[in-house]
Design a protein around this motif. Structure first.
Motif, PDB file in Angstrom:
ATOM      1  N   ARG A   1     -29.982  -5.223   7.698  1.00 24.73           N
ATOM      2  CA  ARG A   1     -29.924  -5.432   9.151  1.00 24.73           C
ATOM      3  C   ARG A   1     -29.664  -6.895   9.492  1.00 24.73           C
ATOM      4  O   ARG A   1     -28.935  -7.206  10.448  1.00 24.73           O
ATOM      5  N   LEU A   2     -30.198  -7.831   8.729  1.00 26.22           N
ATOM      6  CA  LEU A   2     -29.982  -9.254   9.014  1.00 26.22           C
ATOM      7  C   LEU A   2     -28.554  -9.681   8.735  1.00 26.22           C
ATOM      8  O   LEU A   2     -27.975 -10.461   9.491  1.00 26.22           O
TER       9      LEU A   2
ATOM     10  N   ALA B   1     -37.675  -0.405   2.311  1.00 28.37           N
ATOM     11  CA  ALA B   1     -37.868  -1.064   3.606  1.00 28.37           C
ATOM     12  C   ALA B   1     -37.339  -2.494   3.579  1.00 28.37           C
ATOM     13  O   ALA B   1     -36.708  -2.958   4.548  1.00 28.37           O
ATOM     14  N   GLU B   2     -37.559  -3.207   2.483  1.00 29.61           N
ATOM     15  CA  GLU B   2     -37.027  -4.567   2.355  1.00 29.61           C
ATOM     16  C   GLU B   2     -35.502  -4.558   2.372  1.00 29.61           C
ATOM     17  O   GLU B   2     -34.860  -5.418   2.998  1.00 29.61           O
TER      18      GLU B   2
ATOM     19  N   LEU C   1     -34.270  -4.073   5.914  1.00 26.59           N
ATOM     20  CA  LEU C   1     -34.423  -5.309   6.679  1.00 26.59           C
ATOM     21  C   LEU C   1     -33.317  -6.305   6.353  1.00 26.59           C
ATOM     22  O   LEU C   1     -32.702  -6.905   7.255  1.00 26.59           O
TER      23      LEU C   1
END
Length: 485
Positions: A333-334, A326-327, A330
Motif C-alpha cells: 500500500r505504501l 499484513a506487513e 502495508l
C-alpha cells in the motif's frame, strides 16, 4: 462241654481268618495302586481332602506371602485422549501352600506337579489401575512343588488408567504404574513381596519388543503399606513402567513441513515490494499451512486438560504467517503508485530517509535529499526557451514582444498571422514543460514512498526473522532438554 470246646476253637480261629482276609485285601489294593501312574496317585493324594476356599496355612496367625514379578513384553497402545495405557506383560507369582506337600520318595520321586488352577486356593491379587478386561489367554494350570511352593505364570494384556502428560509431545516420557494388591485380604492374611531383586527388574528388557513407537526405559518397583480404615492395613507392590516416545516419525511428518513453509515465507520477503506477486505468494503459503494443519490435526494427541507444545508451535507459526501477510499488504500500500498520492510527511522523511544511521544499519546506503532536483512552482514562468531560432526569457504578450524586438534593432515583426502561430507554439511548449515537470514531481513522490516502503520492509523483515529465530531456538532447546533428560 462239647459246645464250650467249639466256641473256644472258633474264638481262636476267627481273628486269624479276619487278619488273613485283611491282608489279602490290602495286598490286592497295593497291587492295584502299584499299577496306577504315580501322577494320578499324587493328584488323588493332594486333592482328596483339599478345601480351596480356605487359606492354606496350618496356623491362621501366619500370613501367606505372595511373591510377584512383572516382565514387560510390549506397549500396545497409548490413548492420550482417554488416558489409557494398554500393555502386554508376563506376570509371575508364587506362594507356599502348606496343604500341598508330599514326600517325593512315596510317589516315584516326583518333585513337581501341574494341577488345575480351579482346584486349589489362589490369592485374589489384582491391579488397581484396571479399567478394561484385556484379551489375555487363559492358563488353566499351576505348578506345585513337593515343599508346597505354587507357581502361577500367565501372560496378561493390561488395560490400565494412566496420567499421560502430552505437553512435551513428541519428545514425551510417560510413567505409568501397575499396582498389585489383594482386593480383600489385609496384610495379616496376605503379604506381597518382590520375586527378583529391584535392580534386575529395572533393567530387564530381554523380551521387550523394541521396534515400536515406544521405548522402554526402566521398570521401577516400590513396596508400600496403606490403610483404608484405621484397623485394616493392606500391602501393595507398585511397578512403574517408564517409556519414551520415538520422535523421528513426528519430526519428519510434522515439524519439517512446517519449517519448510516458514522458510519459504521468509524467502518471500526478497520479492520486490512494489510487485503484487508477494501478496499472492503469502496468501498461497497461508492457505497451504491451513491445509497442513487440517491434515495433521488427527495426528496430534488431544486431552481435555492440556494442549501439546507442538500445537502451540503450529498456532504461533500460523500467527507469524498472518503477521507477514499484513506487513506485506502495508508495504504494498505504501509503494503503490498513484497520481494523487500525497508527498511523504516531514516527520516520516526525517525518521526514515534522513537518518543515516538507520540506512547504514539496514545496508541501504546513503539517501541524500540534495540529489533530488528542486521543484519549480507552477507560478514561475519558463526561462531560456527557444523557438524558431529566437531566444526569449519570458512568455509575453505579442505587443511586448514587438517592443522588445524593435528596441534591439531587429527587423520588423512578421504579420499578425505569424505572431499568432508563434504564440500558440509557445503556449504548447509551455504546456509540455508544465506536464513534464508535473510528471517528474509525481515520480519523485512515488520514488520517496518507494524508498520509505523499502526501508520499512527491510526493518520489519529483520524483526520478523529475529522473532522466528528466537522462537525456534527456544523450542529446540526445550525439546532437547526433554529428550535427553
Amino acid at each position: 462241654m462239647l459246645l464250650g470246646v467249639w466256641q473256644a476253637l472258633l474264638a481262636l480261629l476267627l481273628p486269624m481268618l479276619l487278619a488273613r482276609g485283611e491282608a489279602r485285601v490290602r495286598g490286592r489294593l497295593q497291587a492295584r495302586n502299584a499299577t496306577r501312574p504315580a501322577l494320578l496317585r499324587l493328584s488323588d493324594y493332594l486333592l482328596a481332602n483339599y478345601r480351596k476356599g480356605v487359606r492354606p496355612v496350618r496356623d491362621w496367625r501366619k500370613p501367606t506371602t505372595v511373591a510377584v514379578d512383572v516382565i514387560v513384553y510390549a506397549i500396545l497402545n497409548v490413548d492420550e485422549k482417554n488416558q489409557v495405557l494398554t500393555t502386554y506383560i508376563w506376570y509371575r507369582q508364587f506362594w507356599i501352600d502348606e496343604f500341598l506337600q508330599w514326600n517325593p520318595e512315596d510317589f516315584d520321586n516326583i518333585t513337581k506337579l501341574s494341577i488345575p488352577t480351579d482346584s486349589i486356593w489362589v490369592p485374589d491379587i489384582l491391579i488397581n489401575e484396571f479399567v478394561d478386561v484385556g484379551k489375555s489367554p487363559d492358563i488353566p494350570y499351576v505348578y506345585v512343588r513337593h515343599d508346597g511352593e505354587v507357581r502361577n505364570y500367565k501372560p496378561l494384556q493390561v488395560v490400565t488408567a494412566c496420567s499421560l502428560d502430552i505437553y512435551n509431545f513428541p519428545f514425551d516420557v510417560q510413567n505409568c504404574s501397575l499396582t498389585f494388591t489383594s482386593w480383600l485380604h489385609t496384610i495379616q492374611d496376605i503379604n506381597i513381596t518382590l520375586w527378583r531383586l529391584p535392580e534386575k527388574v529395572k533393567s530387564d528388557k530381554s523380551v521387550f519388543m523394541n521396534q515400536g513407537e515406544w521405548e522402554l526405559l526402566a521398570v521401577l518397583t516400590q513396596y508400600r503399606e496403606f490403610s483404608i480404615e484405621s484397623n485394616d492395613c493392606f500391602a501393595e507392590m507398585k511397578f512403574s513402567v517408564v517409556i519414551r516416545r520415538r520422535p523421528l516419525f513426528y519430526v519428519v511428518s510434522l515439524l519439517l513441513p512446517s519449517i519448510f513453509l516458514m522458510v519459504m515465507d521468509i524467502m518471500g520477503f526478497y520479492l520486490p515490494p512494489d510487485s503484487g506477486e508477494r501478496v499472492s505468494f503469502k496468501i498461497t503459503l497461508l492457505l497451504g499451512y491451513s491445509v497442513f494443519l487440517i491434515i495433521v490435526s488427527d495426528t496430534l494427541p488431544a486431552t481435555a486438560i492440556g494442549t501439546p507444545l507442538i500445537g502451540i508451535y503450529f498456532v504461533v507459526c500460523m500467527a507469524l504467517l498472518v503477521i507477514s501477510l499484513a506487513e506485506t499488504i502495508l508495504i504494498v500500500r505504501l509503494v503503490h503508485k498513484q497520481d494523487l498520492q500525497q508527498p511523504v510527511p516531514a516527520w516520516l522523511r526525517r525518521l526514515v530517509l534522513e537518518r543515516t544511521g538507520t540506512t547504514q544499519l539496514l545496508c541501504l546506503g546513503e539517501w541524500s535529499t540534495s540529489q533530488r532536483p528542486p521543484a519549480i512552482p507552477q507560478s514561475t514562468k519558463t526561462d531560456d526557451c527557444s523557438a524558431m531560432g529566437n531566444h526569449c526569457s519570458h512568455l509575453e504578450e505579442p505587443r511586448d514582444l514587438e517592443k522588445t524586438l524593435r528596441g534591439r534593432g531587429s527587423p520588423p515583426p512578421p504579420p499578425r498571422e505569424a505572431s499568432l502561430a508563434v504564440r500558440g507554439l509557445l503556449q504548447e511548449l509551455s504546456s509540455i514543460r508544465h506536464f513534464l515537470e508535473k510528471r517528474d514531481e509525481i515520480r519523485e513522490v512515488a520514488r520517496d514512498w518507494l524508498h520509505v516502503g523499502s526501508v520499512l520492509d527491510k526493518l520489519l523483515f529483520r524483526v520478523y526473522v529475529l522473532a522466528v529465530l528466537a522462537y525456534s531456538i527456544t523450542l529446540v532447546m526445550l525439546w532437547s532438554i526433554w529428550q535427553y533428560a
